[in-house]
Design an enzyme around this catalytic site. Structure first.
Site, PDB file in Angstrom:
ATOM      1  N   ARG A 139       0.482  -0.771  -0.158  1.00  0.00           N
ATOM      2  CA  ARG A 139       0.263  -0.001   0.060  1.00  0.00           C
ATOM      3  C   ARG A 139       0.696   1.492  -0.111  1.00  0.00           C
ATOM      4  O   ARG A 139       1.290   2.325  -0.741  1.00  0.00           O
ATOM      5  CB  ARG A 139      -0.737  -0.157   1.397  1.00  0.00           C
ATOM      6  CG  ARG A 139      -2.203   0.947   1.314  1.00  0.00           C
ATOM      7  CD  ARG A 139      -1.816   2.051   1.492  1.00  0.00           C
ATOM      8  NE  ARG A 139      -1.191   2.545   3.115  1.00  0.00           N
ATOM      9  CZ  ARG A 139      -1.518   3.578   3.254  1.00  0.00           C
ATOM     10  NH1 ARG A 139      -0.555   4.468   2.402  1.00  0.00           N
ATOM     11  NH2 ARG A 139      -0.160   3.643   4.637  1.00  0.00           N
ATOM     12  N   ASP A 140       1.561   1.475   0.888  1.00  0.00           N
ATOM     13  CA  ASP A 140       2.501   2.957   1.416  1.00  0.00           C
ATOM     14  C   ASP A 140       3.391   2.698   0.138  1.00  0.00           C
ATOM     15  O   ASP A 140       3.529   3.932   0.289  1.00  0.00           O
ATOM     16  CB  ASP A 140       3.423   2.815   3.160  1.00  0.00           C
ATOM     17  CG  ASP A 140       3.486   4.572   3.103  1.00  0.00           C
ATOM     18  OD1 ASP A 140       2.652   5.055   2.010  1.00  0.00           O
ATOM     19  OD2 ASP A 140       3.811   3.883   3.965  1.00  0.00           O
TER      20      ASP A 140
ATOM     21  N   HIS B 289       6.299   4.940  12.397  1.00  0.00           N
ATOM     22  CA  HIS B 289       5.997   4.650  10.915  1.00  0.00           C
ATOM     23  C   HIS B 289       7.267   5.146  10.977  1.00  0.00           C
ATOM     24  O   HIS B 289       7.081   6.665  10.117  1.00  0.00           O
ATOM     25  CB  HIS B 289       4.976   5.430  10.892  1.00  0.00           C
ATOM     26  CG  HIS B 289       4.314   5.051   8.971  1.00  0.00           C
ATOM     27  ND1 HIS B 289       3.793   3.578   8.275  1.00  0.00           N
ATOM     28  CD2 HIS B 289       4.726   5.927   8.338  1.00  0.00           C
ATOM     29  CE1 HIS B 289       3.543   4.135   7.231  1.00  0.00           C
ATOM     30  NE2 HIS B 289       4.627   4.788   7.113  1.00  0.00           N
TER      31      HIS B 289
ATOM     32  N   HIS C 270      10.077   6.773   7.783  1.00  0.00           N
ATOM     33  CA  HIS C 270      10.845   7.182   6.492  1.00  0.00           C
ATOM     34  C   HIS C 270      12.329   7.015   6.412  1.00  0.00           C
ATOM     35  O   HIS C 270      12.443   7.514   7.511  1.00  0.00           O
ATOM     36  CB  HIS C 270      10.032   8.284   5.984  1.00  0.00           C
ATOM     37  CG  HIS C 270       9.010   7.613   5.434  1.00  0.00           C
ATOM     38  ND1 HIS C 270       7.807   7.661   3.747  1.00  0.00           N
ATOM     39  CD2 HIS C 270       7.932   7.094   5.923  1.00  0.00           C
ATOM     40  CE1 HIS C 270       6.725   7.411   3.638  1.00  0.00           C
ATOM     41  NE2 HIS C 270       6.591   6.971   4.922  1.00  0.00           N
TER      42      HIS C 270
ATOM     43  N   CYS D 271       9.785   8.759  -1.846  1.00  0.00           N
ATOM     44  CA  CYS D 271       9.804  10.029  -1.193  1.00  0.00           C
ATOM     45  C   CYS D 271       9.253  10.888  -2.172  1.00  0.00           C
ATOM     46  O   CYS D 271      10.174  11.510  -2.822  1.00  0.00           O
ATOM     47  CB  CYS D 271      10.462  10.280  -0.287  1.00  0.00           C
ATOM     48  SG  CYS D 271      10.336  12.072   0.578  1.00  0.00           S
TER      49      CYS D 271
ATOM     50  N   ASN E  12       9.777   5.217   2.735  1.00  0.00           N
ATOM     51  CA  ASN E  12       9.717   3.590   3.559  1.00  0.00           C
ATOM     52  C   ASN E  12      10.700   3.393   4.345  1.00  0.00           C
ATOM     53  O   ASN E  12      11.706   2.682   3.641  1.00  0.00           O
ATOM     54  CB  ASN E  12       8.326   2.903   4.001  1.00  0.00           C
ATOM     55  CG  ASN E  12       7.117   3.460   4.091  1.00  0.00           C
ATOM     56  OD1 ASN E  12       6.718   4.232   4.643  1.00  0.00           O
ATOM     57  ND2 ASN E  12       6.858   3.933   2.289  1.00  0.00           N
TER      58      ASN E  12
HETATM   59  P1  HMG Z   1     -11.941  15.248  -3.496  1.00  0.00           P
HETATM   60  O1  HMG Z   1     -11.642  15.221  -4.861  1.00  0.00           O
HETATM   61  O2  HMG Z   1     -11.802  15.915  -2.222  1.00  0.00           O
HETATM   62  O3  HMG Z   1     -13.588  14.515  -3.088  1.00  0.00           O
HETATM   63  O4  HMG Z   1     -10.767  14.055  -2.524  1.00  0.00           O
HETATM   64  P2  HMG Z   1     -14.535  14.174  -3.473  1.00  0.00           P
HETATM   65  O5  HMG Z   1     -15.630  14.294  -2.613  1.00  0.00           O
HETATM   66  O6  HMG Z   1     -15.033  15.521  -4.334  1.00  0.00           O
HETATM   67  O7  HMG Z   1     -14.891  13.479  -4.619  1.00  0.00           O
HETATM   68  C1  HMG Z   1     -13.987  13.871  -6.240  1.00  0.00           C
HETATM   69  C2  HMG Z   1     -14.557  11.985  -6.419  1.00  0.00           C
HETATM   70  O8  HMG Z   1     -13.683  10.844  -6.094  1.00  0.00           O
HETATM   71  C3  HMG Z   1     -15.673  12.241  -7.089  1.00  0.00           C
HETATM   72  O9  HMG Z   1     -15.774  10.711  -8.322  1.00  0.00           O
HETATM   73  C4  HMG Z   1     -16.130  10.532  -5.904  1.00  0.00           C
HETATM   74  O10 HMG Z   1     -17.000   9.912  -5.832  1.00  0.00           O
HETATM   75  C5  HMG Z   1     -14.056   9.808  -5.988  1.00  0.00           C
HETATM   76  P3  HMG Z   1     -15.882  11.723  -9.458  1.00  0.00           P
HETATM   77  O11 HMG Z   1     -17.621  12.456  -9.369  1.00  0.00           O
HETATM   78  O12 HMG Z   1     -14.914  12.963  -9.982  1.00  0.00           O
HETATM   79  O13 HMG Z   1     -15.936  10.983 -10.132  1.00  0.00           O
HETATM   80  N1  HMG Z   1     -14.279   9.759  -4.489  1.00  0.00           N
HETATM   81  C6  HMG Z   1     -13.797   8.549  -4.154  1.00  0.00           C
HETATM   82  N2  HMG Z   1     -13.528   7.418  -5.248  1.00  0.00           N
HETATM   83  C7  HMG Z   1     -12.752   5.964  -4.964  1.00  0.00           C
HETATM   84  N3  HMG Z   1     -13.035   5.820  -3.450  1.00  0.00           N
HETATM   85  C8  HMG Z   1     -13.659   7.040  -2.832  1.00  0.00           C
HETATM   86  C9  HMG Z   1     -13.441   8.137  -3.281  1.00  0.00           C
HETATM   87  N4  HMG Z   1     -13.680   9.063  -2.859  1.00  0.00           N
HETATM   88  C10 HMG Z   1     -14.311  10.657  -3.260  1.00  0.00           C
HETATM   89  N5  HMG Z   1     -12.847   6.340  -1.054  1.00  0.00           N
HETATM   90  C11 HMG Z   1     -10.811  12.186  -1.610  1.00  0.00           C
HETATM   91  C12 HMG Z   1     -10.844  13.624  -1.315  1.00  0.00           C
HETATM   92  C13 HMG Z   1     -10.543  11.658   0.232  1.00  0.00           C
HETATM   93  C14 HMG Z   1     -11.751  11.432  -2.052  1.00  0.00           C
HETATM   94  C15 HMG Z   1      -8.710  12.145  -2.204  1.00  0.00           C
HETATM   95  O14 HMG Z   1      -8.187  13.450  -1.323  1.00  0.00           O
HETATM   96  C16 HMG Z   1      -8.212  10.780  -1.719  1.00  0.00           C
HETATM   97  O15 HMG Z   1      -8.301   9.699  -2.668  1.00  0.00           O
HETATM   98  N6  HMG Z   1      -6.725  11.205  -1.105  1.00  0.00           N
HETATM   99  C17 HMG Z   1      -6.133  10.111  -0.780  1.00  0.00           C
HETATM  100  C18 HMG Z   1      -4.707  10.532  -0.864  1.00  0.00           C
HETATM  101  C19 HMG Z   1      -3.981   9.169  -0.561  1.00  0.00           C
HETATM  102  O16 HMG Z   1      -4.611   8.062  -1.092  1.00  0.00           O
HETATM  103  N7  HMG Z   1      -3.024   9.874  -0.259  1.00  0.00           N
HETATM  104  C20 HMG Z   1      -1.839   8.846   0.549  1.00  0.00           C
HETATM  105  C21 HMG Z   1      -2.437   7.880   2.058  1.00  0.00           C
HETATM  106  S1  HMG Z   1      -1.841   8.794   2.852  1.00  0.00           S
HETATM  107  C22 HMG Z   1      -0.175   8.720   3.296  1.00  0.00           C
HETATM  108  O17 HMG Z   1       0.908   8.162   2.291  1.00  0.00           O
HETATM  109  C23 HMG Z   1       0.430   8.641   4.739  1.00  0.00           C
HETATM  110  C24 HMG Z   1       0.733   7.524   5.692  1.00  0.00           C
HETATM  111  O18 HMG Z   1       1.417   6.482   4.544  1.00  0.00           O
HETATM  112  C25 HMG Z   1       1.466   7.372   6.672  1.00  0.00           C
HETATM  113  C26 HMG Z   1       3.213   8.216   6.604  1.00  0.00           C
HETATM  114  O19 HMG Z   1       3.386   7.364   5.860  1.00  0.00           O
HETATM  115  O20 HMG Z   1       3.239   8.966   6.937  1.00  0.00           O
HETATM  116  C27 HMG Z   1      -1.265   7.123   6.043  1.00  0.00           C
HETATM  117 MG    MG Z   2       4.732   5.457   5.014  1.00  0.00          MG
END
Ligand code: HMG
Ligand code: MG
Length: 303
Positions: A14-15, A206, A208, A239, A248
């Site tokens: 995933r990450d 966690h 990196h 990164c 990571n």
């Molecule tokens: P948005 O554009 O503000 O959301 O995104 P929205 O509600 O306006 O929806 C936009 C579109 O996305 C719509 O589709 C929704 O249906 C769809 P459209 O009408 O344009 O065709 N949508 C989805 N589709 C699939 N699955 C969903 C979903 N939700 C809405 N769940 C949103 C907001 C949160 C969805 C977006 O910003 C997003 O997906 N962000 C994820 C980013 C991400 O995954 N980042 C990495 C994870 S965090 C991380 O890595 C840190 C961590 O590992 C810790 C570390 O490493 O330190 C945890």
């Molecule tokens: Mg990470």
């Protein structure tokens, strides 16, 4: 104080893969997860149900989850950002989810397009609905030791977000040094502060390795009694905030160190390294793990 055993949360599928430029087919993602399970990992993040427009690498996580030959005693959590993601995870048969919030306002907006407060409001019903369905919920706090946009992050902010996620019902809070900037004493000060709010037995770290500090930070965390550590096979991920830098902490490096310290993990390092070589070869690059590179280099000819 140092724990006799550590649970490793493997986040590579995933990450790690979410930050690789190559988008891998479902079959390869499934093969990686199964090799990690065969290596003895007991918690393997299988993917995420986020917007495929934001993170195309994680599209089809439902198919990945459905295709894994599930083994008893192994958890395959998936990351969800909102109720839509939760419903998709539920439909795909997820039994554990992970939710995430940031300790930095700017990072929150760039990562999930809303403020920290809005993200917590959005996550509360996700966690509650998950628990009502008997699903375990893990929480992440990102940018705990620094933010790529804001620099310093206040410890009080991390304590607040971690405390909220814990109050909402997360069984464990993983403290993410998302940009790998932290150093050991700083990591300890943070953990000590968060542990005043969330019991240390419910905390994970966690790290990196962007600045080469991950293992030192792990050791510092172990000294405080932290017994759950996230890492990514072959250091998958890179990164996104420092082009060309490592991501990571590599699981191989972590297991090697813990083995050397006599700390139980249940992981077979050789099988783990082989999983890392498979995915690194598929991605066409070297593993981002010194242990993995050294093990591969020391193999006899023809092996
Ligand atoms: P948005 O554009 O503000 O959301 O995104 P929205 O509600 O306006 O929806 C936009 C579109 O996305 C719509 O589709 C929704 O249906 C769809 P459209 O009408 O344009 O065709 N949508 C989805 N589709 C699939 N699955 C969903 C979903 N939700 C809405 N769940 C949103 C907001 C949160 C969805 C977006 O910003 C997003 O997906 N962000 C994820 C980013 C991400 O995954 N980042 C990495 C994870 S965090 C991380 O890595 C840190 C961590 O590992 C810790 C570390 O490493 O330190 C945890
Ligand atoms: Mg990470």
């Amino acid at each position: 104080m140092i724990p006799a055993a550590v649970r490793i949360v493997e986040v590579g599928p995933r990450d790690g893969l979410q930050n690789e430029s190559t988008i891998l087919p479902v079959a390869v993602r499934v093969e990686l997860i199964q090799k990690l399970a065969a290596a003895g990992l007991r918690t393997i993040e299988a993917g995420s149900f986020v917007s495929p427009k934001w993170v195309p690498q994680m599209a089809e996580t439902g198919q990945v989850l459905a295709s894994i030959e599930k083994r008893d005693g192994i958890s395959y959590p998936v990351l969800v950002p909102n109720l839509k993601g939760f419903q998709a995870a539920l439909a795909a048969g997820a039994q554990e989810i992970a939710v995430f919030a940031a300790a930095s306002e700017t990072f929150s907006r760039r990562n999930i397009n809303c403020s920290i407060e809005e993200s917590l409001e959005r996550l509360k019903p996700v966690i509650e609905t998950g628990l009502a369905h008997g699903i375990k919920v893990r929480g992440y706090v990102s940018c705990v030791l620094g933010c790529p946009y804001e620099g310093e992050v206040a410890i009080s902010q991390v304590v607040r977000v971690a405390g909220q996620l814990s109050d909402f019902g997360c069984y464990e809070i993983s403290l993410g040094d998302t940009i790998g900037i932290g150093t050991p004493r700083k990591a300890q000060r943070l953990i000590e502060a968060v542990a005043q709010r969330v019991p240390i037995s419910n905390l994970a770290v966690h790290f990196h390795d962007t600045y080469g500090q991950a293992l030192a930070n792990v050791l510092a965390s172990l000294e405080l009694g932290i017994a759950v550590i996230d890492s990514s096979v072959a250091g998958l991920g890179g990164c996104p905030y420092a082009a060309g830098a490592t991501g990571n902490l590599a699981t191989e490096d972590l297991v090697y160190m813990l083995n050397g310290m006599g700390i139980e993990t249940g992981v077979n390092l050789q099988k783990l390294a082989e999983a890392g070589w498979m995915i690194s070869d598929t991605l066409g690059r070297n593993p981002q793990s010194k242990v993995s590179i050294a093990m591969r280099a020391s193999r006899g000819p023809g092996e």
